[in-house]
Motif scaffolding. Structure first.
Motif, short mmCIF file in Angstrom:
data_model
loop_
_atom_site.label_atom_id
_atom_site.label_comp_id
_atom_site.label_asym_id
_atom_site.label_seq_id
_atom_site.Cartn_x
_atom_site.Cartn_y
_atom_site.Cartn_z
N SER A 197 149.01 104.75 81.44
CA SER A 197 149.12 103.61 80.83
C SER A 197 148.10 102.82 80.27
CB SER A 197 150.10 102.44 81.43
OG SER A 197 149.62 102.39 82.71
N SER A 198 147.04 102.82 81.09
CA SER A 198 145.55 102.35 80.85
C SER A 198 144.96 102.96 79.41
CB SER A 198 144.70 102.23 82.05
OG SER A 198 144.41 103.65 82.35
N VAL A 199 145.02 104.31 79.37
CA VAL A 199 144.49 104.94 78.43
C VAL A 199 145.01 104.70 77.09
CG1 VAL A 199 145.28 107.18 78.53
CG2 VAL A 199 142.89 106.77 77.50
N ILE A 200 146.41 104.56 77.13
CA ILE A 200 147.34 104.48 75.99
C ILE A 200 147.11 102.87 75.38
CG2 ILE A 200 149.85 103.68 75.52
CD1 ILE A 200 150.66 105.87 77.26
N ALA A 201 146.84 101.90 76.52
CA ALA A 201 146.49 100.66 76.02
C ALA A 201 145.00 100.56 75.27
CB ALA A 201 146.36 99.74 77.17
N THR A 202 143.96 101.35 75.83
CA THR A 202 142.72 101.41 74.97
C THR A 202 142.92 102.09 73.52
OG1 THR A 202 141.76 101.93 77.10
CG2 THR A 202 140.62 102.54 75.37
N THR A 203 143.63 103.58 73.72
CA THR A 203 143.52 103.90 72.17
C THR A 203 144.60 103.06 71.11
OG1 THR A 203 145.73 105.10 73.11
CG2 THR A 203 143.54 106.30 73.02
N MET A 208 145.10 100.03 66.42
CA MET A 208 145.42 98.87 65.66
C MET A 208 144.34 97.99 64.82
SD MET A 208 148.15 96.91 68.45
CE MET A 208 149.55 97.91 68.91
N ILE A 209 143.01 98.20 65.36
CA ILE A 209 141.97 97.48 64.95
C ILE A 209 141.65 97.95 63.41
CG2 ILE A 209 139.55 97.09 65.06
CD1 ILE A 209 139.84 96.43 68.02
N TYR A 210 141.61 99.30 63.72
CA TYR A 210 141.40 100.37 62.49
C TYR A 210 142.22 100.19 61.35
CZ TYR A 210 140.77 104.41 59.48
OH TYR A 210 140.59 105.25 58.37
N ASN A 211 143.63 100.33 61.77
CA ASN A 211 144.95 100.12 60.92
C ASN A 211 144.84 98.79 60.25
OD1 ASN A 211 145.42 102.79 61.48
ND2 ASN A 211 146.93 102.29 62.85
N SER A 255 143.47 86.91 58.31
CA SER A 255 143.43 88.48 58.47
C SER A 255 142.84 88.76 59.71
CB SER A 255 142.77 89.21 57.32
OG SER A 255 141.42 88.98 57.23
N ILE A 256 141.82 88.06 60.27
CA ILE A 256 140.95 88.27 61.33
C ILE A 256 141.56 87.67 62.70
CG2 ILE A 256 138.69 87.09 62.38
CD1 ILE A 256 137.46 87.48 59.73
N ILE A 261 142.75 87.49 68.41
CA ILE A 261 143.37 86.99 69.38
C ILE A 261 143.53 88.31 70.51
CG2 ILE A 261 145.24 85.96 70.22
CD1 ILE A 261 145.12 84.18 67.57
N MET A 262 144.12 89.35 69.64
CA MET A 262 144.57 90.58 70.65
C MET A 262 143.24 91.05 71.38
SD MET A 262 146.13 94.10 69.40
CE MET A 262 144.41 94.82 68.64
N PHE A 263 142.21 91.19 70.78
CA PHE A 263 141.09 91.77 71.20
C PHE A 263 140.61 90.93 72.41
CE2 PHE A 263 136.61 92.55 71.93
CZ PHE A 263 136.44 93.91 71.92
N LEU A 264 140.60 89.61 72.48
CA LEU A 264 140.19 88.69 73.19
C LEU A 264 141.04 88.83 74.54
CD1 LEU A 264 139.32 85.25 71.53
CD2 LEU A 264 137.71 86.83 72.37
N PHE A 265 142.31 88.93 74.37
CA PHE A 265 143.16 89.18 75.40
C PHE A 265 143.37 90.50 76.34
CE2 PHE A 265 145.08 85.18 73.79
CZ PHE A 265 145.29 84.40 74.99
N LEU A 266 142.92 91.49 75.25
CA LEU A 266 143.17 92.85 75.88
C LEU A 266 142.02 93.89 76.08
CD1 LEU A 266 146.52 93.86 73.93
CD2 LEU A 266 146.08 92.91 76.26
#
Length: 281
Positions: A197-203, A208-211, A255-256, A261-266
Motif C-alpha cells: 500500500s505504501s509504494v502504491i501511494a507513492t506511485t 497523478m502529478i504527471y497526468n 490548475s495548481i 493540496i494533494m502533495f502537501l497532505f500526502l
C-alpha cells in the motif's frame, strides 16, 4: 558534551534553519506572484511590480474562467482522466512487477530490461507515430488516446519504484498462502497487493502529478472542447490581438491548487514508499 560544543551546535542548527527558511520562501515566491497575477487586469499586470498587490482584488477573474471560460468542463476532464490513467497504470504496474520479481519464468529479465529501456525514449519522438496509430484506430479526439499514452509512458517509472519494494517482501508469507491453497490470482490480490500500500501511494501521487500537468498529448490528440483538460484550456484566453492575462493567471491557479493540496497532505507517503523500496532484502 562541553558548553562550547553545545553552543556551537545550537548556532549551527540556527544557521541551517535560517538558510532552509530562506530557500523555502524563494520556492514560494512564484506561487505568491501567480496569486497576485490572477487578481489583476492587463494594465496592472504590465504597469505594477510583479509582487505588488492589485489595486482591486478581481475575484471575478475566477468566476469568469469557471463559467464563461469553460474551465469547469476542463477541470472535470482533468480529474477523471488523471484518476483513470493513474489507477490503470498502478494496477498494470503492480501485476507486471509481481510477475517479474515473485514468479520464475525465462523472459522476466528481458521484459524488465525492455521496460527500463523505455524510460529513455523521448516523448516528442513518439507524437507522430502515436497520432498516426490513433488516427487509424479512430481514437483521435478521444480521451482513451490520452489514457493509453499516460499508461504507456508512466509504466517504466512505476515499475522501477515498485521493484525494490517487491524484492524486499518476505517470501514466507507467500509460501504460507500457497500452503493454504491460494491460487496465483488470490495470492496477488489478497496477500501481496495489500502489503504494498505504501509504494502504491507513492506511485499514485507521482502518476497523478504527471497526468494532471501533461500538455503535449492533449494538445496533439484532442481537438474538441468537451475533452480538453486544464493545461490546454488556458489557451482559450489567448486571442489574436488581445490576451486576458488575469484570466490566464486564474486558470493556472485553479490548475495548481488540487495537485498542490494533494502533495502537501500526502508528500510523506512519497518519502515513505521510496525509502521502503530502497532496501533490498
Amino acid at each position: 558534551m562541553s558548553p562550547k560544543s553545545k553552543t556551537g551546535k545550537k548556532i549551527g542548527y540556527g544557521v541551517l534553519y535560517i538558510v532552509l527558511t530562506a530557500v523555502a520562501a524563494l520556492q514560494l515566491l512564484p506561487l505568491v506572484w501567480l496569486f497576485f497575477f490572477s487578481l489583476k487586469n492587463n494594465q496592472e499586470v504590465f504597469n505594477l511590480p510583479p509582487l505588488s498587490l492589485p489595486t482591486h482584488f478581481r475575484w471575478e477573474n475566477y468566476e469568469k474562467v469557471w463559467s464563461a471560460g469553460n474551465i469547469s468542463v476542463y477541470f472535470l476532464n482533468s480529474v477523471w482522466i488523471t484518476i483513470a490513467a493513474s489507477a490503470l497504470t498502478i494496477m498494470l504496474g503492480s501485476l507486471a512487477t509481481f510477475a517479474m520479481t515473485r514468479m520464475k519464468w525465462k523472459g522476466s529479465s528481458l521484459v524488465l530490461g525492455l521496460f527500463m529501456v523505455a524510460m529513455m525514449i523521448p516523448v516528442h519522438s513518439t507524437l507522430i507515430p502515436l497520432f498516426s496509430m490513433f488516427n487509424k484506430a479512430g481514437l483521435t479526439n478521444n480521451p482513451l488516446s490520452l489514457i493509453l499514452s499516460y499508461v504507456a509512458f508512466n509504466m517504466p517509472i512505476t515499475i522501477m519504484i515498485m521493484l525494490g519494494f517487491y524484492y524486499a517482501l518476505p517470501r514466507e508469507v507467500e509460501e504460507a498462502g500457497v500452503m493454504d491453497g491460494c491460487s496465483v490470482n488470490r495470492l496477488f490480490f489478497r496477500i501481496v497487493l495489500p502489503m504494498t500500500s505504501s509504494v502504491i501511494a507513492t506511485t499514485g501521487i507521482i502518476n497523478m502529478i504527471y497526468n494532471w500537468n501533461e500538455f503535449i498529448f492533449v494538445n496533439t490528440f484532442i481537438s474538441s472542447d468537451s475533452y480538453k483538460t486544464l493545461t490546454v484550456g488556458v489557451q482559450n484566453f489567448i486571442g489574436q490581438y488581445t490576451t486576458d492575462w488575469g484570466s490566464i493567471g486564474a486558470t493556472l491557479m485553479i490548475s495548481i491548487l488540487p495537485i498542490l493540496i494533494m502533495f502537501l497532505f500526502l508528500s510523506d507517503r512519497i518519502v515513505e514508499g521510496i525509502a521502503a523500496g530502497s532496501v533490498k532484502g
